[in-house]
Design a protein around this motif. Structure first.
Motif, PDB file in Angstrom:
ATOM      1  N   ARG A  95      -0.184   8.561  -1.935  1.00  0.00           N
ATOM      2  CA  ARG A  95      -0.699   7.428  -1.161  1.00  0.00           C
ATOM      3  C   ARG A  95      -0.652   6.133  -1.973  1.00  0.00           C
ATOM      4  O   ARG A  95      -0.270   5.076  -1.465  1.00  0.00           O
ATOM      5  CB  ARG A  95      -2.136   7.695  -0.719  1.00  0.00           C
ATOM      6  N   LEU A  96      -1.040   6.220  -3.224  1.00  0.00           N
ATOM      7  CA  LEU A  96      -1.103   5.030  -4.058  1.00  0.00           C
ATOM      8  C   LEU A  96       0.282   4.531  -4.452  1.00  0.00           C
ATOM      9  O   LEU A  96       0.510   3.321  -4.556  1.00  0.00           O
ATOM     10  CB  LEU A  96      -1.959   5.312  -5.290  1.00  0.00           C
ATOM     11  N   VAL A  97       1.218   5.452  -4.688  1.00  0.00           N
ATOM     12  CA  VAL A  97       2.590   5.028  -4.984  1.00  0.00           C
ATOM     13  C   VAL A  97       3.193   4.323  -3.772  1.00  0.00           C
ATOM     14  O   VAL A  97       3.864   3.291  -3.902  1.00  0.00           O
ATOM     15  CB  VAL A  97       3.460   6.231  -5.398  1.00  0.00           C
ATOM     16  N   LYS A  98       2.945   4.854  -2.594  1.00  0.00           N
ATOM     17  CA  LYS A  98       3.468   4.213  -1.390  1.00  0.00           C
ATOM     18  C   LYS A  98       2.855   2.832  -1.168  1.00  0.00           C
ATOM     19  O   LYS A  98       3.431   1.993  -0.468  1.00  0.00           O
ATOM     20  CB  LYS A  98       3.232   5.114  -0.182  1.00  0.00           C
ATOM     21  N   ALA A  99       1.688   2.597  -1.777  1.00  0.00           N
ATOM     22  CA  ALA A  99       1.067   1.275  -1.708  1.00  0.00           C
ATOM     23  C   ALA A  99       1.577   0.355  -2.825  1.00  0.00           C
ATOM     24  O   ALA A  99       1.130  -0.790  -2.933  1.00  0.00           O
ATOM     25  CB  ALA A  99      -0.451   1.403  -1.799  1.00  0.00           C
ATOM     26  N   GLY A 100       2.493   0.864  -3.661  1.00  0.00           N
ATOM     27  CA  GLY A 100       3.137   0.021  -4.654  1.00  0.00           C
ATOM     28  C   GLY A 100       2.673   0.194  -6.084  1.00  0.00           C
ATOM     29  O   GLY A 100       3.036  -0.613  -6.949  1.00  0.00           O
ATOM     30  N   LYS A 135      -2.188  15.317  -6.035  1.00  0.00           N
ATOM     31  CA  LYS A 135      -0.862  14.867  -5.602  1.00  0.00           C
ATOM     32  C   LYS A 135      -0.959  13.934  -4.405  1.00  0.00           C
ATOM     33  O   LYS A 135      -0.311  12.868  -4.364  1.00  0.00           O
ATOM     34  CB  LYS A 135       0.011  16.071  -5.266  1.00  0.00           C
ATOM     35  N   SER A 136      -1.746  14.302  -3.395  1.00  0.00           N
ATOM     36  CA  SER A 136      -1.827  13.477  -2.180  1.00  0.00           C
ATOM     37  C   SER A 136      -2.393  12.094  -2.498  1.00  0.00           C
ATOM     38  O   SER A 136      -1.966  11.092  -1.915  1.00  0.00           O
ATOM     39  CB  SER A 136      -2.679  14.169  -1.119  1.00  0.00           C
ATOM     40  N   ASN A 186     -11.288  10.513   7.953  1.00  0.00           N
ATOM     41  CA  ASN A 186     -12.208  10.039   6.912  1.00  0.00           C
ATOM     42  C   ASN A 186     -11.461   9.641   5.643  1.00  0.00           C
ATOM     43  O   ASN A 186     -11.784   8.635   4.999  1.00  0.00           O
ATOM     44  CB  ASN A 186     -13.246  11.109   6.592  1.00  0.00           C
ATOM     45  N   ILE A 187     -10.460  10.443   5.279  1.00  0.00           N
ATOM     46  CA  ILE A 187      -9.657  10.136   4.094  1.00  0.00           C
ATOM     47  C   ILE A 187      -8.936   8.807   4.276  1.00  0.00           C
ATOM     48  O   ILE A 187      -8.830   8.003   3.344  1.00  0.00           O
ATOM     49  CB  ILE A 187      -8.666  11.281   3.808  1.00  0.00           C
ATOM     50  N   ASP A 188      -8.459   8.548   5.494  1.00  0.00           N
ATOM     51  CA  ASP A 188      -7.790   7.271   5.767  1.00  0.00           C
ATOM     52  C   ASP A 188      -8.742   6.094   5.521  1.00  0.00           C
ATOM     53  O   ASP A 188      -8.334   5.058   4.985  1.00  0.00           O
ATOM     54  CB  ASP A 188      -7.285   7.230   7.217  1.00  0.00           C
TER      55      ASP A 188
END
Length: 344
Positions: free
Chosen positions: A85-90, A80-81, A305-307
């Motif tokens: 993140r990817l949806v928020k990037a478009g 989910k996370s 690190n995830i960032d």
């Protein structure tokens, strides 16, 4: 992005449990800018497979991303996370739980043939791509661990269909730390034909080896949709078969990709990820090695690190989207010119 780039950066085994199909409330994933939906499809073997999707509410997605989870994992909770993140990037994100995994049907933890899993994923994701609203959009595959291997196999089924892949610690080879001795493998291979569902493969605890953050290990252990315990004999055989076969055919990979691996990964072999980068036919390829990071790069590391990992992933995706796409241009031309020849 150049033609190629190398970057160094920071239970009871006798009891058969049939996984039922569940629906979690969509509101659990909904936000003001993200729409989440769950559903199911029936595969050719009569199993009901769980599907899910995360879509941006307030914009047309710049591309489609199809996610492939790891062995014993699932999409809707553990990934989910990643999806958010990817949806928020478009991007629009689509997932499916393999047979015997997550909320899909089948004996939990059992995969009789990973070729069938590849077919299931390919059929479902191709259908999504061919919907009217998705015509004209780029198509990316994103897989972690076993999911990385399955993503590559999906690409091999239709080499010109997919526009790129994000491969996170792909299981192109099982690391020695979790692979049984060759003599044991030989014995277990024979037994898998007799008692395929038994859970007697000797291996280290993958959860302890994969995820650096203790809270993530606990979350995986308490997730009812993640398979626990030793691999079933047939599943273990299939994991070894798929990774061994894929390792021998890395040079046939031809789509653009970024492969990411933790320098301290003890589950899949980082040297084979580097080999993939070196020998693949892909005209655009990138290898990222993260010193000190473990196997679970997408959600098993500390936040900083995830960032870093997602900055690299999203940056690569945006570059591919911005650079144009011959496959997409040919499709648009063919749609407007009935006499144009399609190249795929």
């Amino acid at each position: 992005m150049g033609a190629s780039g190398l970057t160094i950066g920071g239970a009871n085994p006798q009891i058969a449990h049939v996984s039922l199909f569940f629906f979690c409330p969509p509101q659990a994933h909904e936000t003001d800018d993200i729409s989440y939906e769950e559903g199911h499809v029936n595969n050719s073997r009569g199993l009901q497979l769980f599907t899910c999707q995360w879509l941006p509410k307030n914009q047309d997605p710049k591309a489609l991303i199809f996610i492939f989870h790891g062995y014993a994992m699932e999409c809707s909770v553990t990934m989910k996370s990643t999806a958010v993140r990817l949806v928020k990037a478009g991007f629009a994100i689509y997932g499916i739980d393999y047979e015997g995994h997550g909320k899909s049907g089948g004996l939990q933890g059992l995969v009789n043939n990973f070729d069938n899993v590849v077919d299931d994923c390919s059929d479902h994701f191709t259908t999504i791509c061919e919907k009217k609203e998705n015509k004209g959009k780029l198509r990316f595959l994103l897989g972690e661990s076993l999911g990385g291997a399955i993503a590559l196999l999906v690409h091999k089924k239709k080499p010109h269909f997919w526009d790129g892949a994000v491969l996170v610690a792909p299981m192109c080879k099982i690391a020695d730390d979790v692979k049984p001795h060759p003599v044991v493998i030989s014995i277990l291979t024979k037994l898998s034909k007799i008692i395929p569902t038994w859970k007697i493969i000797p291996t280290n605890d993958i959860i302890d080896l994969a995820f650096k953050v203790p809270e993530v290990r606990q979350a995986v252990r308490t997730n009812p949709y993640c398979y626990k315990g030793r691999p079933r004999l047939k599943t273990g055989y299939e994991l070894l078969r798929v990774s061994t076969a894929l390792e021998k055919e890395l040079e046939k990979i031809s789509l653009p990709f970024i492969v990411l691996h933790g320098g301290e990964d003890r589950v899949t072999d980082k040297s084979v990820s580097k080999q993939l980068y070196e020998v693949a036919l892909s005209p655009d390829k990138t290898f990222k090695l993260y010193p000190g990071m473990w196997h679970g790069l997408l959600y098993g590391e500390p936040p900083e690190n995830i960032d870093i990992v997602f900055s690299d992933i999203i940056g690569w995706l945006n570059e591919i989207v911005a650079s144009g796409n011959a496959r997409l241009e040919n499709e648009i031309k063919a749609e407007n010119d009935p006499f144009a020849q399609k190249t795929q």
